[in-house]
Design a protein around this motif. Sequence first.
Motif, PDB file in Angstrom:
ATOM      1  N   ARG A  84       0.828  -1.203   0.000  1.00 12.52           N
ATOM      2  CA  ARG A  84       0.000   0.000   0.000  1.00 12.52           C
ATOM      3  C   ARG A  84       0.865   1.258   0.000  1.00 12.52           C
ATOM      4  N   LEU A  85       1.904   1.263   0.835  1.00 12.50           N
ATOM      5  CA  LEU A  85       2.762   2.436   0.911  1.00 12.50           C
ATOM      6  C   LEU A  85       3.478   2.681  -0.413  1.00 12.50           C
ATOM      7  N   LEU A  86       4.012   1.633  -1.017  1.00  8.91           N
ATOM      8  CA  LEU A  86       4.730   1.784  -2.280  1.00  8.91           C
ATOM      9  C   LEU A  86       3.791   2.222  -3.402  1.00  8.91           C
ATOM     10  N   LEU A  87       2.550   1.725  -3.386  1.00 10.26           N
ATOM     11  CA  LEU A  87       1.560   2.172  -4.374  1.00 10.26           C
ATOM     12  C   LEU A  87       1.235   3.644  -4.197  1.00 10.26           C
ATOM     13  N   GLN A  88       1.145   4.095  -2.948  1.00  5.05           N
ATOM     14  CA  GLN A  88       0.875   5.505  -2.683  1.00  5.05           C
ATOM     15  C   GLN A  88       2.036   6.375  -3.172  1.00  5.05           C
ATOM     16  N   LEU A  89       3.263   5.924  -2.931  1.00  4.56           N
ATOM     17  CA  LEU A  89       4.419   6.674  -3.417  1.00  4.56           C
ATOM     18  C   LEU A  89       4.407   6.764  -4.939  1.00  4.56           C
ATOM     19  N   ARG A  90       4.099   5.642  -5.580  1.00  6.01           N
ATOM     20  CA  ARG A  90       4.044   5.632  -7.040  1.00  6.01           C
ATOM     21  C   ARG A  90       2.937   6.551  -7.550  1.00  6.01           C
ATOM     22  N   ALA A  91       1.785   6.493  -6.901  1.00  8.51           N
ATOM     23  CA  ALA A  91       0.662   7.333  -7.322  1.00  8.51           C
ATOM     24  C   ALA A  91       0.983   8.808  -7.153  1.00  8.51           C
ATOM     25  N   ALA A  92       1.689   9.158  -6.073  1.00  8.34           N
ATOM     26  CA  ALA A  92       2.045  10.556  -5.849  1.00  8.34           C
ATOM     27  C   ALA A  92       3.052  11.040  -6.889  1.00  8.34           C
ATOM     28  N   LEU A  93       4.040  10.201  -7.209  1.00  8.68           N
ATOM     29  CA  LEU A  93       5.039  10.591  -8.199  1.00  8.68           C
ATOM     30  C   LEU A  93       4.431  10.685  -9.597  1.00  8.68           C
ATOM     31  N   SER A  94       3.379   9.921  -9.838  1.00 10.74           N
ATOM     32  CA  SER A  94       2.708   9.951 -11.137  1.00 10.74           C
ATOM     33  C   SER A  94       1.603  11.003 -11.183  1.00 10.74           C
ATOM     34  N   SER A  95       1.477  11.775 -10.101  1.00  8.29           N
ATOM     35  CA  SER A  95       0.468  12.844  -9.998  1.00  8.29           C
ATOM     36  C   SER A  95      -0.961  12.307 -10.019  1.00  8.29           C
ATOM     37  N   VAL A  96      -1.121  11.038  -9.662  1.00  5.53           N
ATOM     38  CA  VAL A  96      -2.459  10.474  -9.549  1.00  5.53           C
ATOM     39  C   VAL A  96      -3.120  10.964  -8.269  1.00  5.53           C
ATOM     40  N   ILE A  97      -2.323  11.093  -7.196  1.00  3.99           N
ATOM     41  CA  ILE A  97      -2.798  11.681  -5.954  1.00  3.99           C
ATOM     42  C   ILE A  97      -1.839  12.802  -5.567  1.00  3.99           C
ATOM     43  N   PRO A  98      -2.301  13.809  -4.825  1.00  2.00           N
ATOM     44  CA  PRO A  98      -1.391  14.877  -4.399  1.00  2.00           C
ATOM     45  C   PRO A  98      -0.416  14.377  -3.336  1.00  2.00           C
ATOM     46  N   LYS A  99       0.791  14.920  -3.328  1.00  2.00           N
ATOM     47  CA  LYS A  99       1.776  14.493  -2.339  1.00  2.00           C
ATOM     48  C   LYS A  99       1.320  14.793  -0.920  1.00  2.00           C
ATOM     49  N   SER A 100       0.392  15.747  -0.782  1.00  2.00           N
ATOM     50  CA  SER A 100      -0.135  16.063   0.545  1.00  2.00           C
ATOM     51  C   SER A 100      -0.908  14.889   1.142  1.00  2.00           C
ATOM     52  N   ASP A 101      -1.339  13.935   0.293  1.00  2.00           N
ATOM     53  CA  ASP A 101      -2.047  12.760   0.805  1.00  2.00           C
ATOM     54  C   ASP A 101      -1.098  11.766   1.474  1.00  2.00           C
ATOM     55  N   LEU A 102       0.200  11.927   1.239  1.00  2.00           N
ATOM     56  CA  LEU A 102       1.171  11.074   1.908  1.00  2.00           C
ATOM     57  C   LEU A 102       1.401  11.602   3.314  1.00  2.00           C
ATOM     58  N   TRP A 103       1.596  10.729   4.266  1.00  2.00           N
ATOM     59  CA  TRP A 103       1.740  11.141   5.655  1.00  2.00           C
ATOM     60  C   TRP A 103       3.192  11.305   6.088  1.00  2.00           C
ATOM     61  N   PHE A 104       4.115  11.210   5.166  1.00  2.00           N
ATOM     62  CA  PHE A 104       5.516  11.415   5.514  1.00  2.00           C
ATOM     63  C   PHE A 104       5.773  12.868   5.904  1.00  2.00           C
ATOM     64  N   ARG A 105       6.568  13.053   6.934  1.00  2.00           N
ATOM     65  CA  ARG A 105       7.049  14.411   7.226  1.00  2.00           C
ATOM     66  C   ARG A 105       7.952  14.865   6.084  1.00  2.00           C
ATOM     67  N   GLU A 106       8.847  13.978   5.659  1.00  2.00           N
ATOM     68  CA  GLU A 106       9.682  14.211   4.480  1.00  2.00           C
ATOM     69  C   GLU A 106       9.600  12.961   3.607  1.00  2.00           C
ATOM     70  N   VAL A 107       9.139  13.134   2.379  1.00  2.00           N
ATOM     71  CA  VAL A 107       9.028  11.994   1.474  1.00  2.00           C
ATOM     72  C   VAL A 107      10.425  11.477   1.165  1.00  2.00           C
ATOM     73  N   PRO A 108      10.697  10.186   1.321  1.00  2.00           N
ATOM     74  CA  PRO A 108      12.038   9.658   1.053  1.00  2.00           C
ATOM     75  C   PRO A 108      12.393   9.797  -0.422  1.00  2.00           C
ATOM     76  N   PRO A 109      13.684   9.847  -0.721  1.00  2.00           N
ATOM     77  CA  PRO A 109      14.078   9.892  -2.137  1.00  2.00           C
ATOM     78  C   PRO A 109      13.535   8.666  -2.874  1.00  2.00           C
ATOM     79  N   VAL A 110      12.816   8.901  -3.921  1.00  2.00           N
ATOM     80  CA  VAL A 110      12.202   7.803  -4.662  1.00  2.00           C
ATOM     81  C   VAL A 110      11.979   8.240  -6.097  1.00  2.00           C
TER      82      VAL A 110
END
Length: 303
Positions: A84-110
């Motif tokens: 689930r986490l990796l899918l969310q990261l992929r979706a955020a990088l692909s602009s499918v979901i906004p990065k604000s939907d991720l709960w990371f304080r700092e998004v890891p390099p990916v």
Amino acid sequence: MSETDDRHTWTQQRRFEFLEWKMFWENRVIRSDLESTFGISRPQASVDLRNYREIAPGNLEPTARGYKPSAKFKPRFLIPSADRLLLQLRAALSSVIPKSDLWFREVPPVEVAPDIARSVSPECLRQLLMAMRERMALDIRYHALTGARRRAIAPHALAFDGHRWHVRAWCCDKEDFRDFVLSRIDEIGGTKPVQFDPDHDIEWATKVMLRLRPHRGLSPEQSKAIQLDYGMVDCRLDIEMRASLAFYFIRRMNLDLSTSTELSPERLQIELENLGTVLTQIREAKEQTKVLVQKDRKGISHG
């Protein structure tokens, strides 16, 4: 319990899930995390932390700036999932979901290798969905590899083959069920009533089991690596899917090339133990559909 209470309970549980997410994935949580993520006040964030510690005693340990998970931390509101986490990261990088939907304080390099986008018209999808609900046929212009032509199709399901979205539909011209790639539909005309039964699409209704194993040409060390890759148990991974999708999966994973001299075992990596059985099941499902359609057509002509 009132509707308002229901909403409050859900939102608070969501914040409890967030607390556990921060502790599981980032090993810490501070009050301002709740404030900034959910737009709540400092007093409310303090209440949430106090309530959580009462509900899950011993899960949190106070630190100089906030809290960290204790040695006996056990999530009660979060179901940890790497997928689930990796899918969310992929979706955020692909602009499918906004990065604000991720709960990371700092998004890891990916980074994600880009997909070759296949454009689907929102209006096309909207009309297909409407036709599915109303059990109607649509006049479409469809671009097959053999050329473009108009077709009348009655859609009844959507399917993703791993690369492309298809609509599963009754083809009025050919009088059978077929897949149509959504991105190849560039024009939709009017609708018309049509008589067809989605239950007669046996290829869609039939589930087949694909039994995957490491390619027999691999060394023991290579085989072990592939088993770890795919989470195999006893050198096998069983995957169930609709017969209508099995063809695409087999082609995409090169499972029909297990004896190919063009691709090495290292390139193929896996093979389908029961390829012949699966292909037979697909063929039999198609035949069953033909029998049902012919019987249905005879009934209509005699009616």
